[in-house]
Scaffold this active site. Sequence first.
Site, PDB file in Angstrom:
ATOM      1  N   LYS A 184      13.343   4.493   6.494  1.00  0.00           N
ATOM      2  CA  LYS A 184      12.310   3.887   7.450  1.00  0.00           C
ATOM      3  C   LYS A 184      13.006   3.513   8.772  1.00  0.00           C
ATOM      4  O   LYS A 184      12.620   3.689   9.780  1.00  0.00           O
ATOM      5  CB  LYS A 184      11.442   2.656   6.996  1.00  0.00           C
ATOM      6  CG  LYS A 184      10.442   3.227   5.896  1.00  0.00           C
ATOM      7  CD  LYS A 184       9.674   1.896   5.236  1.00  0.00           C
ATOM      8  CE  LYS A 184       8.821   2.532   4.217  1.00  0.00           C
ATOM      9  NZ  LYS A 184       9.514   2.859   2.960  1.00  0.00           N
ATOM     10  N   GLU A 209       8.639  -6.545   9.596  1.00  0.00           N
ATOM     11  CA  GLU A 209       7.879  -5.842  10.655  1.00  0.00           C
ATOM     12  C   GLU A 209       6.578  -7.227  10.638  1.00  0.00           C
ATOM     13  O   GLU A 209       6.564  -8.059   9.838  1.00  0.00           O
ATOM     14  CB  GLU A 209       7.140  -4.680  10.273  1.00  0.00           C
ATOM     15  CG  GLU A 209       7.958  -3.495  10.299  1.00  0.00           C
ATOM     16  CD  GLU A 209       6.869  -2.171  10.026  1.00  0.00           C
ATOM     17  OE1 GLU A 209       7.461  -1.099  10.255  1.00  0.00           O
ATOM     18  OE2 GLU A 209       6.003  -2.376   9.265  1.00  0.00           O
ATOM     19  N   HIS A 250      -0.760  -1.374  -3.595  1.00  0.00           N
ATOM     20  CA  HIS A 250      -0.281  -0.384  -2.454  1.00  0.00           C
ATOM     21  C   HIS A 250      -0.439   0.799  -2.666  1.00  0.00           C
ATOM     22  O   HIS A 250       0.478   1.775  -1.987  1.00  0.00           O
ATOM     23  CB  HIS A 250       1.143  -1.013  -2.088  1.00  0.00           C
ATOM     24  CG  HIS A 250       1.207  -2.494  -1.623  1.00  0.00           C
ATOM     25  ND1 HIS A 250       0.828  -2.758  -0.375  1.00  0.00           N
ATOM     26  CD2 HIS A 250       1.707  -3.491  -2.187  1.00  0.00           C
ATOM     27  CE1 HIS A 250       1.147  -4.131  -0.149  1.00  0.00           C
ATOM     28  NE2 HIS A 250       1.526  -4.628  -1.385  1.00  0.00           N
ATOM     29  N   ARG A 252       6.691  16.187   2.725  1.00  0.00           N
ATOM     30  CA  ARG A 252       6.135  16.897   1.229  1.00  0.00           C
ATOM     31  C   ARG A 252       4.506  17.001   1.520  1.00  0.00           C
ATOM     32  O   ARG A 252       4.070  16.585   2.220  1.00  0.00           O
ATOM     33  CB  ARG A 252       6.570  16.075  -0.037  1.00  0.00           C
ATOM     34  CG  ARG A 252       5.793  14.477  -0.051  1.00  0.00           C
ATOM     35  CD  ARG A 252       6.038  13.887  -1.414  1.00  0.00           C
ATOM     36  NE  ARG A 252       5.711  12.540  -1.433  1.00  0.00           N
ATOM     37  CZ  ARG A 252       4.641  11.942  -1.243  1.00  0.00           C
ATOM     38  NH1 ARG A 252       3.626  12.714  -1.252  1.00  0.00           N
ATOM     39  NH2 ARG A 252       4.613  10.691  -0.932  1.00  0.00           N
TER      40      ARG A 252
END
Length: 499
Positions: free
Chosen positions: A118, A202, A237, A294
């Site tokens: 990330k 974040e 999640h 993908r």
Amino acid sequence: MPEIRKILVANRGEIALRIMRTAREMGIKTVAIYSEADRNALHVRYADEAVCVGPAPSSESYLKADAIIDVCRQLNVDAIHPGYGFLSENANFSRIVREAGLIFIGPSPESIEIMGSKLAAKAAVAHYNIPMVPGTPSAITNRDEAKAISARIGYPILIKASAGGGGKGMRVVEREADFDEQMDRAVSEALSAFGDGSVFIEKYVTSPRHVEIQVLGDQHGTIIHLFERECSVQRRHQKVVEEAPSAILTPEIREAMGQAAVDVARACGYYGAGTVEFIVDDQLNFYFLEMNTRLQVEHPVTELITGVDLVKQMIYIAEGKPLTIRQDDLRIKGHAVEVRVYAEDPANNFLPDVGTLETYVRPQGNGVRVDDGFEQGMAIPIYYDPMIAKLITYGDSRAEAIQKMIRAIDEYQISGVQTTLPFCRFVMEHDAFRSGQFDTGFVTKYFTPDKLLAATDPNEAELGAILAAWLLNNQKPATHTTGIEVTRQRSNWKTNRLG
């Protein structure tokens, strides 16, 4: 340009079958690999050839890159399609495939590496004007500095693992007093899940929606997007319900997000099919989250609203052919909804409930698609993801697609295991979902086990059990292979109905 004549599908279950079907339509032979637990699986019977690559645990079968390459050499395979999960986002596997002189039906290992982190992904897209959630630009090395940044951007904040997804290594911190404890937990989870304990911070977006953009890029520099998918109904999640298009995006926001997704793909020289994920806040501001390099589980909803076979395009791109689809050619037509049918018990915190499918009857009819890898009498292995099927409906409007989904769920007959179907029906009928006013907190806000309606007709259940017993007693035993022995079995496929 190379021509692909035979594809090994390095996967199992419904995604292996889905890839093989398109390959067959294109006149391409297929090779299935399977573990000992999957010797009677439908993808094994469907393929032109099938090879057992090891015991049930995926680490001893589906993740054995060297064994997969050996099968390719022995069977004169041209290309490998990894599907999703397993080795699909493994840059080293992509590199091994290329070095073996085979075609990897997916992006380059370099693209996978960049977007697999990330932090590296954020650095790559920094040269483009792509909105990103405020946070740390690199992995946390100094806790005091991290706390100062957190205070500056404001609590709540999110601590996230750099190397992975699926909710692992992710912790919400509501106040500074909880920072150290949650940091330790996030690092521990990241190390356990990904072997990499690096994390970053974040700003935590309250009431977020998860909206993603499908992209396609060829090896000649052309990149297009195929609009968005709404994936905000999640548990742990992880997605359970997806739809296309989103109910909240305006044409202007859709265009801006699409361009941002194309720029993300361009930032890493991407080719193949990929998905750029965004967080959308309650003011419809969107922020780049990550890129999945993908095919996505939920790709069918995009196929239905665009008429584009994404697997076919992946194969063409892998062969080096330029995209023949232009951005201006694409239009959103109708609406599609997908629910993931898991062998999980929604009344017990969605815990897996594996067992044998005593009854298994698929819904049918106009606008209904079922992507699955099971049939009645089969057992769901404990070794893999407990998804039984993806149920997708399509209509001229969102309301029509939802109503078709309710009808299809009611027609879907499964016994022997608990499934997420009752929960998915609950979602379809909930005012928040039907109005489009929901976010990733849907389950927490609205769902409790007592809200599931267990309306099973005992007469129907008895008839289903009688039918299941008859089918099991009259079913022919399946052929299978062991070791490197190969079974060529196209002719007997017609005796095994997939629907």
